[in-house]
Design an enzyme around this catalytic site. Structure first.
Site, short mmCIF file in Angstrom:
data_model
loop_
_atom_site.label_atom_id
_atom_site.label_comp_id
_atom_site.label_asym_id
_atom_site.label_seq_id
_atom_site.Cartn_x
_atom_site.Cartn_y
_atom_site.Cartn_z
CG MET A 30 -1.89 -1.20 1.18
SD MET A 30 -3.41 -0.94 2.07
CE MET A 30 -2.79 -0.71 3.71
N GLY A 31 2.15 1.08 -0.43
CA GLY A 31 3.05 2.23 -0.48
C GLY A 31 3.59 2.58 0.89
CB ALA A 32 3.80 4.45 3.40
N GLY A 36 11.27 -3.17 5.18
CA GLY A 36 10.53 -4.44 5.17
C GLY A 36 10.02 -4.76 3.76
CG HIS A 37 6.97 -2.34 1.99
ND1 HIS A 37 6.89 -1.24 2.80
CD2 HIS A 37 5.76 -2.92 2.03
CE1 HIS A 37 5.69 -1.15 3.31
NE2 HIS A 37 4.97 -2.17 2.87
N GLY A 147 4.91 -10.31 4.16
CA GLY A 147 5.69 -10.27 5.39
C GLY A 147 4.99 -11.01 6.53
CE LYS A 149 4.16 -4.75 10.24
NZ LYS A 149 2.81 -4.33 10.62
O1 PAF Z 1 -0.11 -5.79 3.86
C1 PAF Z 1 -0.50 -4.86 3.13
O2 PAF Z 1 0.19 -3.87 2.92
C2 PAF Z 1 -1.88 -4.94 2.50
O3 PAF Z 1 -2.78 -5.54 3.35
C3 PAF Z 1 -1.88 -5.62 1.13
C4 PAF Z 1 -1.46 -7.07 1.21
C5 PAF Z 1 -0.94 -4.87 0.18
C6 PAF Z 1 -3.29 -5.58 0.53
O4 PAF Z 1 -3.73 -4.27 0.36
#
Ligand code: PAF
Length: 286
Positions: A30-32, A36-37, A147, A149
């Protein structure tokens, strides 16, 4: 790195790869973005020939409109980070691209969604399942990276994949932490300085509770974690459950399962933080 906003652009970009049977990895976000991403992207690069990161703040998974409104957004910064990590394509659609029509689907995940996050955020996992299944339809990834988390989210996504017969491997990735132990989350940037100072108590207590647990009952361990975190001014535990890691059913005794997880949600003011710890995994104590 390509940045595409429409399904048509996405699919024309992926067509060539698919024809050459290159494996496609998806990192839904979801950005930001934080480290971790980026670790998810790194893992995706290791497993797949082409990596798609989606950036979409999915309105259907927010049960609190304020939370949706204040969710941090910075597409330019996110794309810069993804580019440095070697991501191949960013899919950053508008709501109408993902949901050309209102998504009315109601999923049934049984007891998996009636506990923990599911219990305190009604409708949240239905929204997650809606968006993740849409992303799977649009990207048709071979593998998707999530993740640990969001422990319960991973269980729900796996269940959704099995119910809808998607042929995608779900790859869980370890929680990435700040140097003081705080689990990385896009919400961390919303914390005040004081809240940020207090927040590492959550992870510290979870890790300490692994030692505390030996010779103590499940109930005593729960009470310990809740009281240690609540003792810090400004932190308030919403729930702390110790459960079977597969079914997420709360356990009463340590010998009830070979895979045991403790999942916590804590309010730091209005910011809600989640984390978890594994107490037992097929016989290996943490
Ligand atoms: O974990 C997230 O950031 C959200 O729940 C996801 C998996 C991108 C779905 O919008």
């Amino acid at each position: 790195m390509e940045i595409v906003k429409t399904v048509i652009e996405l699919q024309s970009y992926l067509k060539g790869f698919r024809e050459k049977k290159n494996s496609i990895g998806l990192v839904p976000t979801m950005g930001a973005l934080h480290r971790g991403h980026l670790t998810l992207v790194k893992q995706a690069k290791e497993h797949c020939s082409v990596v798609v990161a989606s950036i979409f703040v999915n309105p259907t998974q927010f049960n609190n409109p304020n939370d949706l409104q204040r969710y941090p957004r910075d597409l330019k910064k996110d794309c810069d980070l993804l580019e440095t990590e070697g991501c191949d394509v960013v899919f950053a659609p508008d709501v109408t691209e993902v949901y050309p029509e209102k998504d009315e689907r109601i999923f049934d995940f049984g007891d998996l969604e009636n506990v923990m996050e599911g219990k305190y955020r009604p409708g949240h996992f239905n929204g997650v399942a809606q968006v993740v299944s849409r992303l799977f339809e649009l990207v048709r990834p071979d593998k998707a990276f999530f993740g640990l988390k969001d422990f319960q989210q991973l269980a729900i996504v796996r269940e959704m994949v099995s119910q809808l017969n998607f042929s995608v491997d779900i790859i869980p990735c370890e929680t990435v932490r700040e140097s003081d132990g705080l689990a990385m989350s896009s919400r961390n940037m919303l914390l005040t300085n004081q809240q940020r100072k207090n927040a590492p108590v959550i992870a510290k207590t979870l890790f300490e509770s692994c030692n505390f647990a030996s010779g103590k009952t499940v109930k005593e361990t729960i009470d310990y974690v809740v009281s240690q975190v609540n003792e810090v001014e400004g932190l308030e535990v919403e729930y702390f459950d110790i459960a079977d890691g597969y079914s997420l059913k709360a356990i009463d005794k340590w010998n009830e399962s070979e895979y045991i997880v403790g999942c916590i949600a804590v309010f730091a003011g209005e910011i809600r933080l989640i984390d978890n710890v594994i107490y037992k995994n097929t016989g290996h104590e943490c």
